[in-house]
Design a protein around this motif. Structure first.
Motif, short mmCIF file in Angstrom:
data_model
loop_
_atom_site.label_atom_id
_atom_site.label_comp_id
_atom_site.label_asym_id
_atom_site.label_seq_id
_atom_site.Cartn_x
_atom_site.Cartn_y
_atom_site.Cartn_z
N GLN A 198 11.22 -4.51 -0.06
CA GLN A 198 11.29 -5.11 -1.28
C GLN A 198 9.24 -5.19 -1.23
O GLN A 198 9.13 -5.14 -0.55
N ALA A 199 9.04 -5.00 -2.19
CA ALA A 199 7.50 -4.31 -2.94
C ALA A 199 7.66 -5.43 -4.44
O ALA A 199 8.51 -5.43 -5.02
N ARG A 200 6.23 -5.66 -4.15
CA ARG A 200 5.68 -5.93 -5.18
C ARG A 200 4.74 -5.78 -4.85
O ARG A 200 3.16 -4.60 -4.86
N THR A 201 4.13 -4.71 -6.62
CA THR A 201 3.53 -3.67 -6.89
C THR A 201 2.58 -3.87 -8.44
O THR A 201 4.13 -4.07 -9.08
N PRO A 202 2.22 -3.16 -8.37
CA PRO A 202 2.07 -2.67 -10.00
C PRO A 202 2.45 -1.78 -10.66
O PRO A 202 3.05 -1.62 -12.00
N THR A 203 2.60 -0.79 -9.54
CA THR A 203 3.55 0.13 -10.56
C THR A 203 4.30 1.02 -9.45
O THR A 203 4.14 1.29 -8.26
N LEU A 204 5.29 1.73 -10.04
CA LEU A 204 5.58 2.87 -9.02
C LEU A 204 5.56 4.07 -10.11
O LEU A 204 6.46 3.69 -11.07
N THR A 233 3.19 4.08 -4.65
CA THR A 233 3.68 1.86 -5.25
C THR A 233 1.87 1.98 -4.43
O THR A 233 1.60 2.31 -3.80
N LEU A 234 1.56 1.07 -4.74
CA LEU A 234 0.61 -0.07 -4.70
C LEU A 234 0.42 -1.33 -4.18
O LEU A 234 1.63 -1.87 -4.66
N LYS A 235 0.03 -1.63 -3.66
CA LYS A 235 -0.15 -3.33 -3.08
C LYS A 235 -1.39 -4.48 -3.82
O LYS A 235 -1.75 -3.29 -4.69
N PRO A 236 -0.17 -5.58 -4.27
CA PRO A 236 -1.36 -6.15 -5.93
C PRO A 236 -3.24 -6.28 -5.30
O PRO A 236 -2.97 -6.67 -4.16
N LEU A 240 -10.74 -5.08 -10.01
CA LEU A 240 -12.03 -4.25 -9.85
C LEU A 240 -11.40 -2.83 -8.71
O LEU A 240 -11.65 -1.45 -8.59
N SER A 241 -10.25 -3.43 -7.76
CA SER A 241 -9.61 -2.48 -7.32
C SER A 241 -8.69 -1.02 -7.27
O SER A 241 -8.79 -0.19 -7.27
N LEU A 242 -7.86 -2.05 -8.86
CA LEU A 242 -7.34 -0.46 -9.45
C LEU A 242 -9.14 0.96 -9.67
O LEU A 242 -8.22 1.66 -9.84
#
Length: 321
Positions: A198-204, A233-236, A240-242
């Motif tokens: 399962q992936a909760r991510t802003p983008t793939l 993939t990125l963690k949520p 600022l982190s983005l």
């Protein structure tokens, strides 16, 4: 797959988009005709003059090239090159590129110069070599495919380019603005080599361009050279982190970030975890369209037969050194 033998007299069928690209668009035709005349080669120019005409024109170029063992050439940015490659893939035709875009990732990773005269010399003197192609739900991509935040960034960047012009600086500003506006996370189920997570991510993000991976500091460039695709993939994370991740990418250090997960693969299936989601926006080489879920990313069974210089591109040798 073995590439066909070189033919120093094969005619060229050049597809170019008058509505996109950079520099003086009117110089392309005369330059191609002059270079071909000097080399004793026949060429036909097939301009794209209206929106939506590119697929039809590319198919016509392939049809003509197959009749005379000719070469199909795409002149433009990564989007135009992708559009012509869709028609060429699987046709048996050799494929040439005259890069005319802003980033030209496909041409640069394969050592094709941005300067028109130099690119024409490659086209007229070098042999075709097989290069692998990515596919998502049957649609080819040469540089990358993405969904979520990165796809939205590309979509909004095109609006900025239409308003302010095409440049890397404008593209960067558009990206910063998109990140500052906030985003929603995707809820995905990813299947890879018999296992799923399962992936909760802003983008793939799925990359098929080793130079792009090297420049942002991700280690999958080598895997792409060996015929794989690269998933990211990125963690949520917050805005600022983005922005901090964007800065890491600019300095070639994204692979060091704890928020980034990257992996190489041959085939990958992506499903939506939330009930009712049937379609999603996907960007392929900069063009955004809606695709039905699930998404199937894979290496195409047949490569493109690309006319390019042998060996690693000079720009990539500099990145690796």
């Amino acid at each position: 797959m073995t590439s066909p033998p070189a033919s120093r007299d094969a005619p060229l069928f050049v597809v170019f988009n008058r509505a996109s690209g950079r520099g003086n668009r009117d110089e392309l035709g005369p330059a191609v005709e002059a270079a071909c005349a000097a080399a004793g080669r026949r060429c036909e120019l097939l301009p794209v003059t209206r929106p939506g005409q590119l697929p039809e024109t590319a198919r016509e170029a392939v049809r003509r090239a197959r009749e005379v063992d000719g070469i199909v050439v795409a002149a433009g940015g990564d989007g135009t090159i992708n559009g012509v490659a869709q028609a060429v893939l699987g046709s048996g035709c050799r494929f040439g590129v005259l890069p005319r875009g802003t980033f030209n990732y496909f041409a640069r990773t394969h050592g094709i110069p941005a300067e028109l005269d130099a690119a024409l010399q490659v086209l007229l003197t070098q042999e075709a070599m097989p290069v692998h192609v990515g596919r998502v739900n049957g649609r080819a991509f040469l540089v990358n495919a993405s969904l979520g935040l990165y796809a939205r960034l590309l979509e909004e960047r095109e609006g900025w380019k239409r308003q302010f012009g095409r440049s890397r600086f404008i593209a960067f500003l558009a990206g910063v603005r998109t990140l500052l506006r906030g985003h929603r996370s995707l809820h995905l189920e990813v299947e890879l080599q018999g296992r799923s997570w399962q992936a909760r991510t802003p983008t793939l993000f799925v990359g098929n361009n080793a130079l792009q991976m090297e420049q942002v500091g991700l280690p999958e460039a080598q895997a792409i050279d060996e015929g794989c695709l690269a998933g990211v993939t990125l963690k949520p994370v917050g805005r600022l982190s983005l922005l901090a991740l964007l800065a890491r990418g600019l300095f070639g250090r994204m692979g060091d970030a704890d928020e980034v997960r990257s992996f190489a693969f041959q085939a990958l299936t992506v499903k939506a975890r939330r009930f009712g989601a049937k379609r999603i926006k996907v960007a392929t080489d900069g063009e955004v369209l809606k695709m039905a879920l699930p998404l199937r990313f894979e290496v195409a069974a047949q490569p493109l037969l690309l006319i390019r210089p042998p060996g690693l591109a000079p720009e990539r040798r500099e990145v690796r050194s």
